[in-house]
Design a protein around this motif. Structure first.
Motif, PDB file in Angstrom:
ATOM      1  N   VAL A   1      18.217  11.432 -22.273  1.00  0.00           N
ATOM      2  CA  VAL A   1      17.930  11.200 -20.855  1.00  0.00           C
ATOM      3  C   VAL A   1      16.424  11.025 -20.710  1.00  0.00           C
ATOM      4  CG1 VAL A   1      18.110  12.074 -18.503  1.00  0.00           C
ATOM      5  CG2 VAL A   1      19.933  12.583 -20.160  1.00  0.00           C
ATOM      6  N   GLN A   2      16.017   9.844 -20.248  1.00  0.00           N
ATOM      7  CA  GLN A   2      14.601   9.522 -20.130  1.00  0.00           C
ATOM      8  C   GLN A   2      14.257   9.152 -18.689  1.00  0.00           C
ATOM      9  OE1 GLN A   2      15.184   6.837 -23.789  1.00  0.00           O
ATOM     10  NE2 GLN A   2      13.014   7.387 -23.942  1.00  0.00           N
ATOM     11  N   LEU A   3      13.035   9.457 -18.311  1.00  0.00           N
ATOM     12  CA  LEU A   3      12.564   9.250 -16.943  1.00  0.00           C
ATOM     13  C   LEU A   3      11.307   8.400 -16.962  1.00  0.00           C
ATOM     14  CD1 LEU A   3      12.730  10.105 -13.875  1.00  0.00           C
ATOM     15  CD2 LEU A   3      11.235  12.017 -14.498  1.00  0.00           C
ATOM     16  N   VAL A   4      11.289   7.363 -16.141  1.00  0.00           N
ATOM     17  CA  VAL A   4      10.127   6.482 -16.023  1.00  0.00           C
ATOM     18  C   VAL A   4       9.550   6.637 -14.623  1.00  0.00           C
ATOM     19  CG1 VAL A   4       9.258   4.133 -16.282  1.00  0.00           C
ATOM     20  CG2 VAL A   4      11.263   4.864 -17.594  1.00  0.00           C
ATOM     21  N   CYS A   5       8.247   6.925 -14.547  1.00  0.00           N
ATOM     22  CA  CYS A   5       7.591   7.109 -13.244  1.00  0.00           C
ATOM     23  C   CYS A   5       6.386   6.180 -13.131  1.00  0.00           C
ATOM     24  CB  CYS A   5       7.158   8.565 -13.065  1.00  0.00           C
ATOM     25  SG  CYS A   5       8.516   9.719 -12.811  1.00  0.00           S
ATOM     26  N   PRO A   6       6.617   4.926 -12.762  1.00  0.00           N
ATOM     27  CA  PRO A   6       5.495   3.995 -12.607  1.00  0.00           C
ATOM     28  C   PRO A   6       4.815   4.174 -11.245  1.00  0.00           C
ATOM     29  CG  PRO A   6       7.552   2.872 -12.158  1.00  0.00           C
ATOM     30  CD  PRO A   6       7.906   4.287 -12.539  1.00  0.00           C
ATOM     31  N   GLY A   7       3.574   3.718 -11.176  1.00  0.00           N
ATOM     32  CA  GLY A   7       2.941   3.553  -9.884  1.00  0.00           C
ATOM     33  C   GLY A   7       3.432   2.249  -9.274  1.00  0.00           C
ATOM     34  N   GLU A   8       2.746   1.787  -8.240  1.00  0.00           N
ATOM     35  CA  GLU A   8       3.156   0.539  -7.607  1.00  0.00           C
ATOM     36  C   GLU A   8       2.924  -0.624  -8.573  1.00  0.00           C
ATOM     37  OE1 GLU A   8       1.524  -1.627  -3.717  1.00  0.00           O
ATOM     38  OE2 GLU A   8       2.633   0.221  -3.281  1.00  0.00           O
TER      39      GLU A   8
ATOM     40  N   LEU B   1      -2.894   2.575  -3.235  1.00  0.00           N
ATOM     41  CA  LEU B   1      -3.818   1.859  -4.113  1.00  0.00           C
ATOM     42  C   LEU B   1      -4.890   2.761  -4.703  1.00  0.00           C
ATOM     43  CD1 LEU B   1      -4.087  -1.610  -2.363  1.00  0.00           C
ATOM     44  CD2 LEU B   1      -2.638  -0.878  -4.269  1.00  0.00           C
ATOM     45  N   THR B   2      -4.754   4.089  -4.495  1.00  0.00           N
ATOM     46  CA  THR B   2      -5.543   5.033  -5.291  1.00  0.00           C
ATOM     47  C   THR B   2      -5.226   4.808  -6.757  1.00  0.00           C
ATOM     48  OG1 THR B   2      -5.448   6.676  -3.513  1.00  0.00           O
ATOM     49  CG2 THR B   2      -6.033   7.484  -5.704  1.00  0.00           C
ATOM     50  N   ILE B   3      -3.963   4.452  -7.031  1.00  0.00           N
ATOM     51  CA  ILE B   3      -3.523   4.099  -8.380  1.00  0.00           C
ATOM     52  C   ILE B   3      -3.467   2.574  -8.463  1.00  0.00           C
ATOM     53  CG2 ILE B   3      -1.614   4.205 -10.016  1.00  0.00           C
ATOM     54  CD1 ILE B   3      -0.867   6.894  -8.813  1.00  0.00           C
ATOM     55  N   PRO B   4      -4.196   1.962  -9.381  1.00  0.00           N
ATOM     56  CA  PRO B   4      -4.192   0.493  -9.479  1.00  0.00           C
ATOM     57  C   PRO B   4      -2.788  -0.054  -9.724  1.00  0.00           C
ATOM     58  CG  PRO B   4      -5.931   1.452 -10.843  1.00  0.00           C
ATOM     59  CD  PRO B   4      -5.070   2.592 -10.383  1.00  0.00           C
ATOM     60  N   LYS B   5      -2.479  -1.148  -9.066  1.00  0.00           N
ATOM     61  CA  LYS B   5      -1.181  -1.790  -9.234  1.00  0.00           C
ATOM     62  C   LYS B   5      -1.070  -2.398 -10.631  1.00  0.00           C
ATOM     63  CE  LYS B   5       0.269  -4.235  -5.734  1.00  0.00           C
ATOM     64  NZ  LYS B   5       0.511  -5.373  -4.798  1.00  0.00           N
ATOM     65  N   LEU B   6       0.103  -2.220 -11.256  1.00  0.00           N
ATOM     66  CA  LEU B   6       0.344  -2.777 -12.578  1.00  0.00           C
ATOM     67  C   LEU B   6       1.046  -4.128 -12.478  1.00  0.00           C
ATOM     68  CD1 LEU B   6       1.692   0.194 -14.763  1.00  0.00           C
ATOM     69  CD2 LEU B   6      -0.591  -0.817 -14.812  1.00  0.00           C
TER      70      LEU B   6
ATOM     71  N   ILE C   1      -9.158  13.975  -2.053  1.00  0.00           N
ATOM     72  CA  ILE C   1      -9.510  12.558  -2.213  1.00  0.00           C
ATOM     73  C   ILE C   1      -8.535  11.677  -1.443  1.00  0.00           C
ATOM     74  CG2 ILE C   1      -9.637  10.662  -3.877  1.00  0.00           C
ATOM     75  CD1 ILE C   1     -10.661  12.744  -5.921  1.00  0.00           C
ATOM     76  N   ALA C   2      -7.240  12.005  -1.548  1.00  0.00           N
ATOM     77  CA  ALA C   2      -6.229  11.228  -0.823  1.00  0.00           C
ATOM     78  C   ALA C   2      -6.437  11.333   0.683  1.00  0.00           C
ATOM     79  CB  ALA C   2      -4.831  11.710  -1.203  1.00  0.00           C
ATOM     80  N   GLN C   3      -6.710  12.529   1.175  1.00  0.00           N
ATOM     81  CA  GLN C   3      -6.922  12.711   2.619  1.00  0.00           C
ATOM     82  C   GLN C   3      -8.135  11.913   3.089  1.00  0.00           C
ATOM     83  OE1 GLN C   3      -4.996  14.079   4.720  1.00  0.00           O
ATOM     84  NE2 GLN C   3      -3.784  15.673   3.731  1.00  0.00           N
ATOM     85  N   GLN C   4      -9.171  11.867   2.287  1.00  0.00           N
ATOM     86  CA  GLN C   4     -10.364  11.090   2.643  1.00  0.00           C
ATOM     87  C   GLN C   4     -10.042   9.600   2.748  1.00  0.00           C
ATOM     88  OE1 GLN C   4     -13.376  12.095  -0.285  1.00  0.00           O
ATOM     89  NE2 GLN C   4     -14.470  13.356   1.209  1.00  0.00           N
ATOM     90  N   ARG C   5      -9.287   9.097   1.795  1.00  0.00           N
ATOM     91  CA  ARG C   5      -8.924   7.680   1.799  1.00  0.00           C
ATOM     92  C   ARG C   5      -8.071   7.356   3.025  1.00  0.00           C
ATOM     93  NH1 ARG C   5      -9.584   4.649  -2.882  1.00  0.00           N
ATOM     94  NH2 ARG C   5      -7.876   3.296  -2.213  1.00  0.00           N
ATOM     95  N   ILE C   6      -7.132   8.216   3.340  1.00  0.00           N
ATOM     96  CA  ILE C   6      -6.260   7.989   4.502  1.00  0.00           C
ATOM     97  C   ILE C   6      -7.066   8.058   5.800  1.00  0.00           C
ATOM     98  CG2 ILE C   6      -4.352   8.975   5.823  1.00  0.00           C
ATOM     99  CD1 ILE C   6      -3.208   9.876   3.035  1.00  0.00           C
ATOM    100  N   ALA C   7      -7.961   9.043   5.896  1.00  0.00           N
ATOM    101  CA  ALA C   7      -8.766   9.220   7.117  1.00  0.00           C
ATOM    102  C   ALA C   7      -9.616   7.985   7.408  1.00  0.00           C
ATOM    103  CB  ALA C   7      -9.624  10.443   6.989  1.00  0.00           C
ATOM    104  N   ALA C   8     -10.044   7.292   6.349  1.00  0.00           N
ATOM    105  CA  ALA C   8     -10.914   6.133   6.532  1.00  0.00           C
ATOM    106  C   ALA C   8     -10.226   4.994   7.279  1.00  0.00           C
ATOM    107  CB  ALA C   8     -11.404   5.646   5.166  1.00  0.00           C
TER     108      ALA C   8
END
Length: 278
Positions: A187-194, A216-221, A264-271
């Motif tokens: 049983v394997q699990l894949v967790c990609p970003g966007e 987009l904190t995580i670069p799109k692949l 860091i996430a809260q700062q990006r969202i607040a902007a």
């Protein structure tokens, strides 16, 4: 981030049979194309027969020797999945659960049906296909590969239905591994970003600015990079596959230093914060 399966399963091999849900587009199609190139026969699963036929033709065009079949069925319908999968061969080596949908928006504006629909496809769809194929997987010592998301490991602005479904899939996969490994099923699990896909392209037309900034904190692949990394992880027998070096770093940072990562996430969202305006 790579954890090896308790019972190491061999890599993908020519002559094996794989079923790929969500196989008519996106990551499912990209994986199916790579499986076919490796000599596996592949059964594509998705809701729309014309899309499946087009995907099958696309694979055969790229891999003339490919052996491709397809089954049009909605994975959210457990009874329909059981009936449709009756035509599968007695043995099965690989099940990839890649079918998925997105609903993005402010929680106050999302309807209850949005949550139910996303859970039905993203979570119960995987449950349904595993129930329908498990006896076949046991016969061949096969493997299950569930495609979740980084959004199944953390929260993302605007993704309350999607995160809920992917967190459920992550927990289900981790629990299922303890049950099935002693029976010889990996049983394997894949967790990609966007990543680039028709689903994300459609999302771009309506997504909230906060969601765009946060994801987009995580670069799109690119889809090829994602598919190659996923196949490599499957071959390696890794419990958890997180494609992309930067994605791995950020997921590790979230796990080891959640306070800093959340700030860091809260700062990006607040902007860019606009809110539901209710």
């Amino acid at each position: 981030m790579k954890f090896t399966l308790f019972n190491r399963v061999a890599g993908l091999r020519a002559g094996q049979h794989a079923v790929v849900t969500g196989g008519s587009s996106g990551l499912g199609l990209a994986l199916a194309r790579r499986f076919a190139a490796r000599g596996l026969s592949v059964t594509l699963v998705a809701r729309t027969e014309t899309h499946l036929a087009s995907a099958a033709a696309d694979i055969v065009s790229a891999v003339p020797t490919a052996v491709i079949d397809y089954i049009p069925v909605d994975v959210a319908d457990g009874s329909a999945v059981e009936a449709a999968f009756d035509e599968l061969p007695a043995g099965l080596d690989v099940l990839v659960n890649s079918a998925g949908i997105l609903r993005e928006g402010y929680f106050e504006r999302l309807a209850a049906i949005d949550f139910r629909t996303v859970m039905d496809v993203n979570f119960f769809g995987a449950v349904n296909t595993i129930r329908a194929t498990l006896p076949r997987l046991k016969r061949r010592g096969g493997r299950i590969v569930n495609i979740a998301s980084v959004a199944g490991l953390t929260g993302v602005f605007g993704y309350t239905p999607y995160c809920a479904s992917k967190h459920a899939l992550v927990g289900f996969t981790d629990a299922l591994r303890f049950e099935l490994n002693p029976q010889g099923v990996g049983v394997q699990l894949v967790c990609p970003g966007e990543f680039d896909s028709p689903m994300v392209d459609a999302l771009e037309l309506t997504r909230t600015p906060e969601n765009r900034q946060h994801t987009l904190t995580i670069p799109k692949l690119g889809i090829d990079e994602l598919a190659d990394a996923t196949v490599s992880g499957i071959d390696g027998g890794h419990q958890l596959i997180i494609p992309g070096a930067k994605t791995n770093v950020l997921v590790t940072a979230q796990r080891l230093a959640p306070g800093i990562a959340n700030a860091i996430a809260q700062q990006r969202i607040a902007a860019v914060y606009r809110g539901p305006g209710l």
